[in-house]
Design a protein around this motif. Structure first.
Motif, PDB file in Angstrom:
ATOM      1  N   PHE A  66      -1.190   2.173  -5.457  1.00 31.40           N
ATOM      2  CA  PHE A  66      -0.574   3.492  -5.578  1.00 31.40           C
ATOM      3  C   PHE A  66      -1.664   4.541  -5.801  1.00 31.40           C
ATOM      4  CE2 PHE A  66       3.152   0.918  -6.540  1.00 31.40           C
ATOM      5  CZ  PHE A  66       4.196   1.651  -5.997  1.00 31.40           C
ATOM      6  N   LYS A  67      -2.873   4.248  -5.351  1.00 30.34           N
ATOM      7  CA  LYS A  67      -3.998   5.159  -5.586  1.00 30.34           C
ATOM      8  C   LYS A  67      -3.728   6.503  -4.913  1.00 30.34           C
ATOM      9  CE  LYS A  67      -8.912   5.430  -5.785  1.00 30.34           C
ATOM     10  NZ  LYS A  67     -10.157   4.712  -5.781  1.00 30.34           N
ATOM     11  N   ASN A  68      -3.966   7.569  -5.671  1.00 27.24           N
ATOM     12  CA  ASN A  68      -3.771   8.956  -5.201  1.00 27.24           C
ATOM     13  C   ASN A  68      -2.330   9.257  -4.805  1.00 27.24           C
ATOM     14  OD1 ASN A  68      -6.527   9.747  -5.521  1.00 27.24           O
ATOM     15  ND2 ASN A  68      -6.990   8.591  -3.670  1.00 27.24           N
ATOM     16  N   ALA A  69      -1.377   8.439  -5.254  1.00 23.16           N
ATOM     17  CA  ALA A  69       0.037   8.742  -4.997  1.00 23.16           C
ATOM     18  C   ALA A  69       0.435   9.952  -5.839  1.00 23.16           C
ATOM     19  CB  ALA A  69       0.915   7.548  -5.344  1.00 23.16           C
ATOM     20  N   VAL A  70       1.274  10.802  -5.275  1.00 22.83           N
ATOM     21  CA  VAL A  70       1.724  12.017  -5.945  1.00 22.83           C
ATOM     22  C   VAL A  70       3.167  11.817  -6.382  1.00 22.83           C
ATOM     23  CG1 VAL A  70       2.143  14.494  -5.675  1.00 22.83           C
ATOM     24  CG2 VAL A  70       0.159  13.435  -4.561  1.00 22.83           C
ATOM     25  N   PHE A  71       3.406  11.939  -7.685  1.00 22.35           N
ATOM     26  CA  PHE A  71       4.747  11.829  -8.263  1.00 22.35           C
ATOM     27  C   PHE A  71       5.118  13.204  -8.821  1.00 22.35           C
ATOM     28  CE2 PHE A  71       2.887   7.618  -8.486  1.00 22.35           C
ATOM     29  CZ  PHE A  71       3.912   6.795  -8.062  1.00 22.35           C
ATOM     30  N   LEU A  72       5.891  13.984  -8.080  1.00 20.39           N
ATOM     31  CA  LEU A  72       6.232  15.342  -8.505  1.00 20.39           C
ATOM     32  C   LEU A  72       7.454  15.388  -9.408  1.00 20.39           C
ATOM     33  CD1 LEU A  72       5.587  17.226  -5.151  1.00 20.39           C
ATOM     34  CD2 LEU A  72       4.118  17.135  -7.175  1.00 20.39           C
ATOM     35  N   ASN A  73       8.084  14.259  -9.636  1.00 20.80           N
ATOM     36  CA  ASN A  73       9.274  14.180 -10.458  1.00 20.80           C
ATOM     37  C   ASN A  73       9.209  12.865 -11.236  1.00 20.80           C
ATOM     38  OD1 ASN A  73      12.077  14.477 -11.328  1.00 20.80           O
ATOM     39  ND2 ASN A  73      12.284  15.890  -9.602  1.00 20.80           N
ATOM     40  N   PHE A  88      -3.042   2.547  -9.930  1.00 21.44           N
ATOM     41  CA  PHE A  88      -2.342   3.839  -9.980  1.00 21.44           C
ATOM     42  C   PHE A  88      -3.348   4.974 -10.168  1.00 21.44           C
ATOM     43  CE2 PHE A  88       1.174   1.060 -11.351  1.00 21.44           C
ATOM     44  CZ  PHE A  88       2.232   1.592 -10.641  1.00 21.44           C
ATOM     45  N   SER A  89      -4.618   4.718  -9.945  1.00 27.23           N
ATOM     46  CA  SER A  89      -5.675   5.690 -10.210  1.00 27.23           C
ATOM     47  C   SER A  89      -5.647   6.849  -9.231  1.00 27.23           C
ATOM     48  CB  SER A  89      -7.050   5.020 -10.128  1.00 27.23           C
ATOM     49  OG  SER A  89      -7.184   4.056 -11.128  1.00 27.23           O
ATOM     50  N   CYS A  90      -6.417   7.852  -9.600  1.00 30.64           N
ATOM     51  CA  CYS A  90      -6.594   9.017  -8.738  1.00 30.64           C
ATOM     52  C   CYS A  90      -8.081   9.312  -8.645  1.00 30.64           C
ATOM     53  CB  CYS A  90      -5.858  10.216  -9.355  1.00 30.64           C
ATOM     54  SG  CYS A  90      -5.886  11.680  -8.325  1.00 30.64           S
ATOM     55  N   ASN A  91      -8.512   9.856  -7.540  1.00 24.59           N
ATOM     56  CA  ASN A  91      -9.907  10.262  -7.430  1.00 24.59           C
ATOM     57  C   ASN A  91     -10.196  11.335  -8.476  1.00 24.59           C
ATOM     58  OD1 ASN A  91     -10.390   8.575  -5.250  1.00 24.59           O
ATOM     59  ND2 ASN A  91      -9.872  10.137  -3.755  1.00 24.59           N
ATOM     60  N   PRO A  92     -11.363  11.330  -9.092  1.00 20.98           N
ATOM     61  CA  PRO A  92     -11.670  12.312 -10.138  1.00 20.98           C
ATOM     62  C   PRO A  92     -11.569  13.762  -9.657  1.00 20.98           C
ATOM     63  CG  PRO A  92     -13.408  10.657  -9.993  1.00 20.98           C
ATOM     64  CD  PRO A  92     -12.450  10.401  -8.870  1.00 20.98           C
ATOM     65  N   ASP A  93     -11.802  13.992  -8.393  1.00 19.98           N
ATOM     66  CA  ASP A  93     -11.758  15.356  -7.859  1.00 19.98           C
ATOM     67  C   ASP A  93     -10.397  15.711  -7.265  1.00 19.98           C
ATOM     68  OD1 ASP A  93     -11.970  13.605  -5.761  1.00 19.98           O
ATOM     69  OD2 ASP A  93     -13.491  14.740  -4.674  1.00 19.98           O
ATOM     70  N   GLY A  94      -9.380  14.920  -7.551  1.00 22.16           N
ATOM     71  CA  GLY A  94      -8.039  15.182  -7.024  1.00 22.16           C
ATOM     72  C   GLY A  94      -7.446  16.465  -7.586  1.00 22.16           C
ATOM     73  N   THR A  95      -6.448  16.993  -6.890  1.00 22.94           N
ATOM     74  CA  THR A  95      -5.786  18.203  -7.361  1.00 22.94           C
ATOM     75  C   THR A  95      -4.933  17.899  -8.586  1.00 22.94           C
ATOM     76  OG1 THR A  95      -3.788  17.873  -6.039  1.00 22.94           O
ATOM     77  CG2 THR A  95      -5.622  19.052  -4.987  1.00 22.94           C
ATOM     78  N   ARG A  96      -4.523  18.940  -9.297  1.00 20.31           N
ATOM     79  CA  ARG A  96      -3.705  18.755 -10.499  1.00 20.31           C
ATOM     80  C   ARG A  96      -2.419  18.004 -10.178  1.00 20.31           C
ATOM     81  NH1 ARG A  96      -2.855  24.043 -13.052  1.00 20.31           N
ATOM     82  NH2 ARG A  96      -1.478  24.326 -11.290  1.00 20.31           N
ATOM     83  N   ASP A  97      -1.733  18.371  -9.072  1.00 28.39           N
ATOM     84  CA  ASP A  97      -0.493  17.688  -8.703  1.00 28.39           C
ATOM     85  C   ASP A  97      -0.736  16.226  -8.366  1.00 28.39           C
ATOM     86  OD1 ASP A  97       1.162  19.846  -9.132  1.00 28.39           O
ATOM     87  OD2 ASP A  97       1.230  20.443  -7.024  1.00 28.39           O
ATOM     88  N   SER A  98      -1.839  15.943  -7.687  1.00 32.32           N
ATOM     89  CA  SER A  98      -2.084  14.555  -7.286  1.00 32.32           C
ATOM     90  C   SER A  98      -2.468  13.691  -8.475  1.00 32.32           C
ATOM     91  CB  SER A  98      -3.167  14.494  -6.205  1.00 32.32           C
ATOM     92  OG  SER A  98      -4.424  14.835  -6.735  1.00 32.32           O
ATOM     93  N   LYS A  99      -2.977  14.274  -9.545  1.00 35.23           N
ATOM     94  CA  LYS A  99      -3.377  13.504 -10.712  1.00 35.23           C
ATOM     95  C   LYS A  99      -2.230  13.269 -11.680  1.00 35.23           C
ATOM     96  CE  LYS A  99      -8.197  14.380 -11.431  1.00 35.23           C
ATOM     97  NZ  LYS A  99      -9.170  14.906 -12.359  1.00 35.23           N
ATOM     98  N   SER A 100      -1.173  14.054 -11.599  1.00 37.01           N
ATOM     99  CA  SER A 100      -0.157  14.075 -12.652  1.00 37.01           C
ATOM    100  C   SER A 100       1.010  13.140 -12.391  1.00 37.01           C
ATOM    101  CB  SER A 100       0.394  15.493 -12.806  1.00 37.01           C
ATOM    102  OG  SER A 100      -0.614  16.385 -13.187  1.00 37.01           O
ATOM    103  N   PHE A 101       1.462  12.544 -13.488  1.00 35.46           N
ATOM    104  CA  PHE A 101       2.758  11.886 -13.539  1.00 35.46           C
ATOM    105  C   PHE A 101       3.643  12.806 -14.363  1.00 35.46           C
ATOM    106  CE2 PHE A 101       0.282   7.886 -13.083  1.00 35.46           C
ATOM    107  CZ  PHE A 101       1.020   7.275 -12.088  1.00 35.46           C
ATOM    108  N   GLN A 102       4.865  13.013 -13.946  1.00 36.22           N
ATOM    109  CA  GLN A 102       5.807  13.761 -14.773  1.00 36.22           C
ATOM    110  C   GLN A 102       6.396  12.756 -15.765  1.00 36.22           C
ATOM    111  OE1 GLN A 102       5.621  17.053 -14.291  1.00 36.22           O
ATOM    112  NE2 GLN A 102       4.189  16.523 -12.674  1.00 36.22           N
ATOM    113  N   ASN A 116       0.832  -1.202   0.000  1.00 34.94           N
ATOM    114  CA  ASN A 116       0.000   0.000   0.000  1.00 34.94           C
ATOM    115  C   ASN A 116       0.867   1.253   0.000  1.00 34.94           C
ATOM    116  OD1 ASN A 116      -2.020   1.862   0.195  1.00 34.94           O
ATOM    117  ND2 ASN A 116      -2.743   1.219   2.201  1.00 34.94           N
ATOM    118  N   PHE A 117       0.827   1.991  -1.123  1.00 39.35           N
ATOM    119  CA  PHE A 117       1.463   3.299  -1.247  1.00 39.35           C
ATOM    120  C   PHE A 117       0.391   4.364  -1.475  1.00 39.35           C
ATOM    121  CE2 PHE A 117       5.166   0.661  -2.179  1.00 39.35           C
ATOM    122  CZ  PHE A 117       6.209   1.377  -1.618  1.00 39.35           C
ATOM    123  N   GLU A 118      -0.801   4.145  -0.961  1.00 37.44           N
ATOM    124  CA  GLU A 118      -1.899   5.083  -1.183  1.00 37.44           C
ATOM    125  C   GLU A 118      -1.600   6.432  -0.538  1.00 37.44           C
ATOM    126  OE1 GLU A 118      -6.750   5.319  -0.974  1.00 37.44           O
ATOM    127  OE2 GLU A 118      -5.726   3.633  -0.045  1.00 37.44           O
TER     128      GLU A 118
END
Length: 186
Positions: A80-87, A102-116, A52-54
């Motif tokens: 890895f649900k809602n995991a934030v990868f800033l790099n 590796f999903s994100c909640n639909p209402d997540g913030t831009r940073d929390s939804k993004s993979f770089q 669990n890396f949620e």
């Protein structure tokens, strides 16, 4: 059990050829690589149970190269649900034997939804994998990946130069698989 819930790791964290033999390994809500310099590296790590890396946050590079997620039971998960990868994140040559999210909640913030930048080259997904509600913002590679079940990319934006070179999609049966592949083409 290995529990690292709500922990903070500053700078570099390096697990090499480590085995988590317990039934569950939980890093939920942990912050990795805090600071301007650092990386989180799990190289050749074997996870034998649920992982669990949620809601974790990786501030700098996160690498899971050559890891084995061995959770083979029918209801086992790597989360890895809602995991934030800033790099940059790297999962090359890894093997996932249970369900992966590796999903994100639909209402997540831009940073929390993004993979770089994101690399999954030569990775095996032996069961369902989800990338729902994510945005891949940088170079993304799924080269030589094996998907034994159709991956879920619902409501996901792929980077314009995402590659699937020599990728194998084994499951091509039924309406559900058809819907998954149709969404992937958009």
């Amino acid at each position: 059990y290995a529990y690292f819930i709500d922990c903070k790791f500053h700078g570099f964290l390096y697990f090499r050829d480590t085995e988590f033999l317990n039934q569950s390994c939980n890093f939920s809500r942990t912050r990795f690589s805090i600071g301007k310099v650092g990386a989180t590296i799990f190289y050749g790590v074997i996870f034998k149970g649920d992982v669990n890396f949620e809601e974790v946050s990786f501030q700098n590079e996160a690498s899971f190269s050559a890891c084995k997620f061995m959770n083979k039971f029918a209801d086992s998960h790597t989360n890895f649900k809602n995991a934030v990868f800033l790099n940059k994140c790297i999962f090359d040559a890894s093997e996932f034997y249970g369900h992966v999210d590796f999903s994100c909640n639909p209402d997540g913030t831009r940073d929390s939804k993004s993979f770089q930048e994101c690399i999954f080259d030569k990775t095996l997904f032996s069961k369902e994998v989800k990338f729902n509600n994510r945005k891949f913002k940088g170079e993304t590679s799924f080269d030589e990946v094996v998907f034994t079940q159709a991956p879920k990319f619902f409501n996901t934006e792929l980077y314009e130069n995402t590659t699937f070179y020599k990728t194998r999609f084994h499951s091509r049966m039924g309406i559900e698989d058809s819907d998954r592949y149709r969404v992937l083409k958009l």
